[in-house]
Design an enzyme around this catalytic site. Structure first.
Site, mmCIF file in Angstrom:
data_model
loop_
_atom_site.group_PDB
_atom_site.id
_atom_site.type_symbol
_atom_site.label_atom_id
_atom_site.label_comp_id
_atom_site.label_asym_id
_atom_site.label_seq_id
_atom_site.Cartn_x
_atom_site.Cartn_y
_atom_site.Cartn_z
ATOM 1 N N LEU A 1 -0.766 4.372 -9.767
ATOM 2 C CA LEU A 1 -0.827 3.108 -10.504
ATOM 3 C C LEU A 1 -0.429 3.300 -11.964
ATOM 4 O O LEU A 1 0.316 2.490 -12.528
ATOM 5 C CB LEU A 1 -2.240 2.534 -10.409
ATOM 6 C CG LEU A 1 -2.487 1.227 -11.170
ATOM 7 C CD1 LEU A 1 -1.575 0.116 -10.662
ATOM 8 C CD2 LEU A 1 -3.958 0.812 -11.063
ATOM 9 N N LYS A 2 -0.910 4.383 -12.563
ATOM 10 C CA LYS A 2 -0.572 4.650 -13.963
ATOM 11 C C LYS A 2 0.931 4.838 -14.138
ATOM 12 O O LYS A 2 1.549 4.240 -15.035
ATOM 13 C CB LYS A 2 -1.321 5.895 -14.441
ATOM 14 C CG LYS A 2 -1.037 6.283 -15.870
ATOM 15 C CD LYS A 2 -1.812 7.538 -16.268
ATOM 16 C CE LYS A 2 -1.487 7.970 -17.692
ATOM 17 N NZ LYS A 2 -2.235 9.218 -18.062
ATOM 18 N N GLU B 1 -5.312 -8.400 -1.628
ATOM 19 C CA GLU B 1 -5.612 -8.475 -0.195
ATOM 20 C C GLU B 1 -7.026 -7.979 -0.021
ATOM 21 O O GLU B 1 -7.367 -6.889 -0.496
ATOM 22 C CB GLU B 1 -4.630 -7.626 0.616
ATOM 23 C CG GLU B 1 -4.890 -7.634 2.125
ATOM 24 C CD GLU B 1 -4.002 -6.631 2.870
ATOM 25 O OE1 GLU B 1 -2.768 -6.690 2.703
ATOM 26 O OE2 GLU B 1 -4.565 -5.779 3.594
ATOM 27 N N GLY C 1 -8.577 -2.781 9.129
ATOM 28 C CA GLY C 1 -8.307 -2.620 10.550
ATOM 29 C C GLY C 1 -8.489 -3.904 11.325
ATOM 30 O O GLY C 1 -8.829 -3.880 12.509
ATOM 31 N N GLU D 1 0.808 -1.222 0.000
ATOM 32 C CA GLU D 1 0.000 0.000 0.000
ATOM 33 C C GLU D 1 0.846 1.279 0.000
ATOM 34 O O GLU D 1 0.766 2.109 0.911
ATOM 35 C CB GLU D 1 -0.968 -0.033 1.187
ATOM 36 C CG GLU D 1 -1.930 -1.224 1.091
ATOM 37 C CD GLU D 1 -2.927 -1.321 2.232
ATOM 38 O OE1 GLU D 1 -2.768 -0.587 3.228
ATOM 39 O OE2 GLU D 1 -3.856 -2.147 2.142
ATOM 40 N N TYR E 1 -11.198 -10.811 10.798
ATOM 41 C CA TYR E 1 -11.646 -11.220 9.469
ATOM 42 C C TYR E 1 -11.068 -12.564 9.034
ATOM 43 O O TYR E 1 -11.210 -12.984 7.888
ATOM 44 C CB TYR E 1 -11.327 -10.171 8.417
ATOM 45 C CG TYR E 1 -9.939 -9.533 8.469
ATOM 46 C CD1 TYR E 1 -8.814 -10.238 8.880
ATOM 47 C CD2 TYR E 1 -9.781 -8.199 8.083
ATOM 48 C CE1 TYR E 1 -7.565 -9.646 8.899
ATOM 49 C CE2 TYR E 1 -8.529 -7.592 8.113
ATOM 50 C CZ TYR E 1 -7.426 -8.333 8.521
ATOM 51 O OH TYR E 1 -6.177 -7.749 8.554
#
Length: 511
Positions: free
Chosen positions: A248-249, A312, A318, A192, A359
Site C-alpha cells: 500500500l505504501k 468490499e 469465502g 486484492e 453474505y
C-alpha cells in the site's frame, strides 16, 4: 414519522410494543427476572462533529462472478428487485471482486462460455478468463441508470505484457463502447493484488501497480466523458502484515495523486469455520479498529488528504458463513462496522454483496435478508455528520456499543436538529441507557429483534415487535416508531440492536 421518497403507495406496518426480553447466546428466548440490567450513562456532544461521511456511505457491491454465471437469479426485470434496489439510493454499486481480473470485454461476441450455475461466492479452483458481451454490459448499465445507482466498475488488471505491465487495450475497448452510449460510471483497477502470489503465482509490487493506475488515469483524462470520474484503489485485503502495508505504501507513493479514494477490504471471519459465538464476540468486533488505523497511518504518510473507503466488506470471506451471515445475528457486525468506521473517518463502506453468496442482502429468490432491512433503516435514519458519544468507564471489549449521528431529515419528516443514536448489545444482560442529555425531546424507538423469539439465526427481523415484510413487490414497509416520553431510559434487551431518534434535540450542528 417516516415516509418513503419513492413514488409508490407504501404499506403501513402497525408496530407492537415489546416487553423487556433477555435472549441467551444459543438457545430459545427465556425471560429471566433475576438478570440485573446494566445501567449506562452517556452524553452526546452536539457542539461539533467528529467526522462526516459521504452521502453514499452505505453502498453495495455486486461480485463480477455474477457476470460469469450469467446473472443467474438476478432478474433485471423483477419489480421486487427494482423496488429493493432503488430504496438504497444514494449508493455506489461496485461491480468487482476476484472475477474482475478474469473478465474480458467483447462487444460483438454472441456466444459466451459462461457458467450457468448459481453464483455462491465460493471457489476452490483458480478462475479462468471469461467474456462479457456488449449486450450484458448494456443490461448492467441500463439497470444501474434506472435504479439511480452510481456504478463503479472494476477493470481487469491481470491482462499484462511479458514485462508485467498492464495492457489497457481491452479496457480502452470497453471505455470507447461505453462513451458512445453515454454510460456513467467510476472506476477501479484490479482486486486484492496482495493475494496474487498466493493464489495465481503472479507477483506485483505496489510501485508497478501504481504505474498501472497512472496509465488508467491518463486514459480517463483523455476521455471527454470520464475525465472527471472517480478512480479508487488498490483494493488490498485488510493489512494483516507488513507485506500488505508495504504494498500500500509503495502504491500510494506512485499513484497517491491519481486515486480519489484509498480502498481496502475487510472481513472478520472465514466463512467456512465461523460459528455463532463469533458474531457476538466483542474482541472480534474490536479487531476492525486497528486495521482502519493502520490504513490511516499509511495514507497520512504517503497520500495525505485522500479519503479512505472500505471497498468490499461483510461478516466472513469465502461467500459468507451459511446459516449465519444471512441471518439476524449478522446485524451485530454490520451495525458496529458502520458505526466504528464512520467514527474513525472512513468515507464509504461497500457491502459485499447486494446479491449472491451467503453474505448477500438479498437471497437467491430476491427476498430481503435481515441485513437488508437493517441497511434500509440506517439509510433512512442516519445522516452523514458523526457525533461523539461521551461515555465514562468504557471497558475493554465493550459489549454495549453506541454511535450517534445527525438524523437524515431528507428521507423522514424529522425536523432539522434531530439526532439519531444507534446501539447494539452483544451481552445476554439487558442495558438501560440514560437519556437525560436531551431532556426536552421525546424519543422514537426502532428496536430490531429476531423474527422468532430468541432465534439469533432467524431469516426474519422484527421492528418493535412486528415482522418486517414487503406488502407487495412494488411496495416497501413504512417503519412506525414506538414513541417514548422525554427522559425515558432506553431499554436495550440482551443480544438486540436498534435506533433511537431524538426529534427535538435541536442540535445546532445538525442544521
Amino acid at each position: 414519522m417516516l415516509y418513503s421518497t419513492h413514488n409508490q403507495v407504501l404499506h403501513l406496518i402497525k408496530i407492537l410494543v415489546l416487553h423487556t426480553l433477555v435472549i441467551p447466546l444459543l438457545g430459545t428466548l427465556e425471560i429471566d427476572a433475576n438478570v440485573v440490567q446494566k445501567e449506562i450513562y452517556i452524553q452526546i456532544n452536539t457542539g461539533s462533529i467528529v467526522q462526516e461521511t459521504n452521502e453514499k456511505y452505505l453502498s453495495i457491491g455486486l461480485d463480477t462472478g455474477l457476470v460469469r454465471h450469467k446473472w443467474n437469479g438476478f432478474n433485471f426485470s423483477s419489480e421486487k428487485l427494482m423496488t429493493l434496489s432503488e430504496a438504497l439510493v444514494p449508493t455506489f454499486a461496485r461491480l468487482g471482486g476476484t472475477d474482475a481480473d478474469f473478465l474480458v470485454f467483447n462487444a460483438t461476441a454472441e456466444v459466451d462460455h459462461h457458467d450457468n450455475s448459481i453464483f455462491t461466492g465460493v471457489t476452490d479452483q483458480p478462475p479462468k478468463p471469461f467474456v462479457m458481451t456488449g449486450k450484458e454490459w448494456d443490461n448492467i448499465n441500463h439497470f444501474s441508470a434506472n435504479m439511480r445507482w452510481n456504478l463503479i466498475f472494476d477493470l481487469n488488471v491481470m491482462i499484462r505484457t511479458s514485462d508485467n505491465v498492464w495492457n489497457p487495450t481491452n479496457a480502452k475497448q470497453l471505455l470507447d463502447y461505453s462513451q458512445q452510449r453515454w454510460y456513467n460510471m467510476d472506476f477501479e483497477l484490479g482486486n486484492e493484488p496482495n493475494l496474487w502470489k498466493k493464489h495465481y503465482n503472479v507477483s506485483i509490487s505496489g510501485t508497478q501497480l501504481g504505474k498501472d493506475f497512472r496509465t488508467l488515469s491518463e486514459i480517463l483524462h483523455k476521455s471527454t466523458m470520464y475525465n472527471y470520474r472517480l478512480l479508487v484503489g488498490p483494493s488490498i485485503t485488510r493489512p494483516v502484515n507488513k507485506d500488505v502495508t508495504q504494498l500500500l505504501k509503495e502504491f500510494l507513493q506512485e499513484a497517491g495523486s491519481v486515486v480519489n479514494a484509498v480502498t481496502f477490504h475487510h472481513y472478520y471471519l472465514n466463512g467456512r469455520t465461523a460459528v455463532l459465538a463469533n458474531f457476538l464476540d466483542p474482541k472480534i468486533l474490536d479487531s476492525l479498529g486497528p486495521f482502519i488505523g493502520d490504513v490511516i497511518d499509511v495514507v497520512n504518510r504517503s497520500a495525505t488528504g485522500r479519503h479512505i473507503w472500505i471497498g468490499e466488506t461483510a461478516t466472513a470471506f469465502g461467500g459468507g458463513a451459511p446459516g449465519l451471515s444471512d441471518t439476524y445475528v449478522a446485524g451485530f457486525m454490520w451495525l458496529d462496522k458502520l458505526g466504528l468506521a464512520a467514527r474513525m473517518g472512513v468515507k464509504v463502506v461497500i457491502r459485499q454483496s447486494f446479491f449472491g453468496g451467503n453474505y448477500a442482502l438479498l437471497d437467491q429468490n430476491l427476498n430481503p435478508n435481515p441485513d437488508y432491512w437493517l441497511s434500509l433503516l440506517y439509510k433512512i435514519l442516519v445522516a452523514s455528520k458523526v457525533l461523539e458519544v461521551i461515555r465514562p468507564n468504557v471497558t475493554q471489549h465493550e459489549k454495549v456499543r453506541m454511535y450517534a449521528h445527525c438524523t437524515n431529515v431528507e428521507r423522514t419528516s424529522y425536523p432539522m436538529g434531530s439526532v439519531t443514536l444507534y446501539a447494539l448489545n452483544v451481552d445476554v444482560q439487558s442495558a438501560v441507557i440514560s437519556t437525560e442529555f436531551f431532556s426536552s425531546s421525546s424519543i422514537d424507538e426502532y428496536l430490531l429483534t429476531p423474527g422468532e423469539a430468541g432465534n439469533l439465526t432467524s431469516k426474519f427481523v422484527k421492528v418493535n415487535g412486528e415482522t418486517i415484510v414487503m406488502p407487495s413487490d412494488k411496495q416497501l414497509p413504512v417503519f412506525v416508531p414506538r414513541i417514548l416520553k422525554p427522559r425515558t431510559p432506553i431499554n436495550l434487551p440482551g443480544q438486540t440492536f436498534g435506533f433511537w431518534v431524538f426529534p427535538y434535540a435541536r442540535a445546532k450542528i445538525c442544521f
